[in-house]
Scaffold this motif. Structure first.
Motif, short mmCIF file in Angstrom:
data_model
loop_
_atom_site.label_atom_id
_atom_site.label_comp_id
_atom_site.label_asym_id
_atom_site.label_seq_id
_atom_site.Cartn_x
_atom_site.Cartn_y
_atom_site.Cartn_z
N VAL A 194 -10.97 1.00 -2.68
CA VAL A 194 -10.11 0.07 -2.37
C VAL A 194 -8.88 -0.24 -3.21
N MET A 195 -7.99 -0.14 -2.27
CA MET A 195 -6.55 -0.19 -3.55
C MET A 195 -5.95 -1.77 -3.24
N GLU A 196 -5.80 -2.90 -4.53
CA GLU A 196 -5.13 -3.23 -4.72
C GLU A 196 -3.89 -3.51 -5.30
N PRO A 197 -2.88 -4.10 -4.92
CA PRO A 197 -1.74 -3.77 -5.67
C PRO A 197 -1.23 -4.61 -6.79
N GLY A 198 -0.99 -4.23 -8.10
CA GLY A 198 -0.36 -5.10 -9.11
C GLY A 198 0.71 -6.12 -8.58
N VAL A 199 1.41 -5.91 -7.10
CA VAL A 199 2.99 -7.22 -6.82
C VAL A 199 1.36 -8.41 -6.23
N GLN A 200 0.18 -7.79 -5.71
CA GLN A 200 -0.49 -8.95 -5.38
C GLN A 200 -1.81 -9.88 -6.24
N LYS A 201 -1.71 -8.56 -7.22
CA LYS A 201 -2.74 -9.01 -8.07
C LYS A 201 -2.47 -9.11 -9.72
N TYR A 202 -0.62 -8.89 -10.50
CA TYR A 202 -0.30 -9.31 -11.72
C TYR A 202 0.68 -10.70 -11.10
N ASN A 203 1.17 -10.44 -9.63
CA ASN A 203 2.89 -10.99 -9.75
C ASN A 203 3.74 -9.58 -9.98
N SER A 204 3.58 -8.27 -9.98
CA SER A 204 4.84 -7.67 -10.51
C SER A 204 5.55 -6.92 -9.55
N ASN A 205 5.88 -5.95 -9.25
CA ASN A 205 6.65 -4.81 -8.42
C ASN A 205 5.63 -4.28 -8.01
N TRP A 206 4.64 -3.29 -8.26
CA TRP A 206 3.77 -2.05 -8.55
C TRP A 206 3.15 -2.73 -6.61
N ALA A 207 2.96 -1.62 -6.20
CA ALA A 207 2.82 -2.08 -4.59
C ALA A 207 1.82 -0.65 -4.74
N ASN A 208 1.19 -0.74 -3.64
CA ASN A 208 -0.20 0.79 -2.93
C ASN A 208 0.89 1.94 -2.59
N GLU A 209 0.94 3.60 -3.01
CA GLU A 209 1.57 4.36 -2.72
C GLU A 209 0.42 5.64 -1.90
N TYR A 210 -0.53 5.84 -2.58
CA TYR A 210 -1.60 7.08 -2.36
C TYR A 210 -2.38 6.33 -2.84
N GLY A 211 -3.95 6.98 -1.84
CA GLY A 211 -5.37 6.78 -1.89
C GLY A 211 -6.11 7.61 -2.33
N TYR A 212 -6.73 8.35 -3.27
CA TYR A 212 -7.54 9.67 -3.22
C TYR A 212 -9.08 9.55 -3.49
N PRO A 213 -9.84 9.34 -2.15
CA PRO A 213 -11.35 9.63 -2.23
C PRO A 213 -11.90 11.19 -2.65
N MET A 214 -12.99 11.14 -3.37
CA MET A 214 -13.19 12.69 -2.87
C MET A 214 -15.24 12.01 -3.29
#
Length: 344
Positions: A194-214
């Motif tokens: 799971v990815m939780e973006p900074g825009v939701q977690k920290y009220n910042s401008n950072w968002a999800n872009e790519y995830g890489y599970p392996m």
């Protein structure tokens, strides 16, 4: 969309050979355990500068095992363990318990900055409350055949860094019991990425872009690894229900999850014995809200002699890339790896 009639090819069933002569020297990998009452949950916390070391974690595990045995159990060691490694992060919280069936449960909180420590301490307290319940782990998908999948490790972890976001890596490691094969054992990984973006977690401008599970089954010292099944396969585009099927040897194992409006691409290599996916968050809703996937894989690997101790099984990797949605063009990656071992 997924095809409910689809079932991954079970290469093991097609190629399987049994070496009965090995039965006298090899045993199914499992710690010896008499069910007890379970240990208490143990929690350790640290500030960002000091952090929690591997030796700190080992002391917690050892104390839990001693308590489990003092309460009526007979556990040589737990059947599996995982050692967390955080790139550019510090382990600041850790919770651990052995349940009544001798199965370990743990939570690891990793901070990428000092400001994230308090929230991860709070998360460890909440997980300790959950782990402190009476629930036990014995199996995941129970089969009607003689063989069955048994969970031998439950693990949860968060890697958070302000202002970027958090990457969560939860998993269950399962072993196929009574498989009738005296030369190899089958293990399966059910990952919750799971990815939780900074825009939701920290009220910042950072968002999800790519995830890489392996799931990297190459990282073992047992030999004979054979990535038998993994799922999802191919490219999945858009919102849909994903049916995961990773059973082997005629014993089913599966689950389903809802994929949001993202694109999941299969980057796995069965010939090289690793399963890897990339998840592209290509809609605003997916970028700015918590999202992820639940991939799985199953591998056969050489059995080891009973009583010979711990062996490296695989590495489980969670990597998330975030991007700055403001005027900047910044990118930031949070990555953590769990080195998973099994006991013989």
């Amino acid at each position: 969309m997924t095809d409910d009639s689809y079932r991954p090819f079970d290469r093991r069933t097609f190629l399987k050979t049994t070496t009965a002569a090995a039965a006298s020297t090899l045993a199914v990998g499992s710690a010896s355990a008499t069910p007890g009452k379970g240990s208490d949950v143990r929690t350790v916390k640290a500030d960002y500068e000091r952090g929690i070391s591997t030796s700190d974690i080992e002391r917690v595990r050892r104390a839990a095992r001693q308590e489990y045995n003092a309460r009526g159990g007979d556990l040589d060691d737990v059947p599996a363990r995982s050692t967390p490694e955080a790139e550019d992060g510090t382990i600041v919280s850790y919770a651990y318990k052995i349940d009544a069936n001798g199965i370990p449960h743990q939570y690891t909180g990793i901070a990428g900055d000092a400001d994230s420590v308090a929230k991860l301490h709070g998360k460890a307290d909440k997980r300790a409350d959950t782990l402190g319940g009476d629930a036990t782990t014995s199996s995941d998908d129970v089969s009607t055949q003689a063989a069955s999948w048994n969970t031998i490790l439950h693990d949860e972890a968060d890697f958070c860094s302000d202002p970027y976001g958090c990457v969560t890596n939860n998993f269950d490691l399962l072993q196929l019991q009574d498989d009738g094969d005296y030369a190899q054992d089958a293990y399966s990984m059910h990952q919750f990425f799971v990815m939780e973006p900074g825009v939701q977690k920290y009220n910042s401008n950072w968002a999800n872009e790519y995830g890489y599970p392996m799931h990297d089954w190459r990282q073992n010292n047992m030999g004979g690894e054979d990535l038998d099944t993994y799922d999802p396969l191919g490219t999945l585009d858009g919102s849909q229900t994903v049916n995961v099927s990773v059973g082997t040897g005629g014993v089913s194992l599966g689950w389903q999850y809802t994929q949001p409006a993202v694109t999941t691409i299969d980057n796995s290599s069965p010939s090289s014995n690793y399963a890897k996916w990339s998840e592209e968050f290509n809609t605003t809703d997916a970028q700015e809200n918590t999202n992820g996937m639940q991939p799985g894989s199953t591998t056969w690997i050489d059995e080891q002699s009973s009583g010979s101790g711990y062996y490296d099984l695989m590495d489980l990797i969670s990597e998330g890339q975030f991007y700055d949605t403001g005027w900047g063009t910044g990118r930031h990656t949070l990555k953590h790896t769990f080195h998973v071992d099994v006991y013989y």
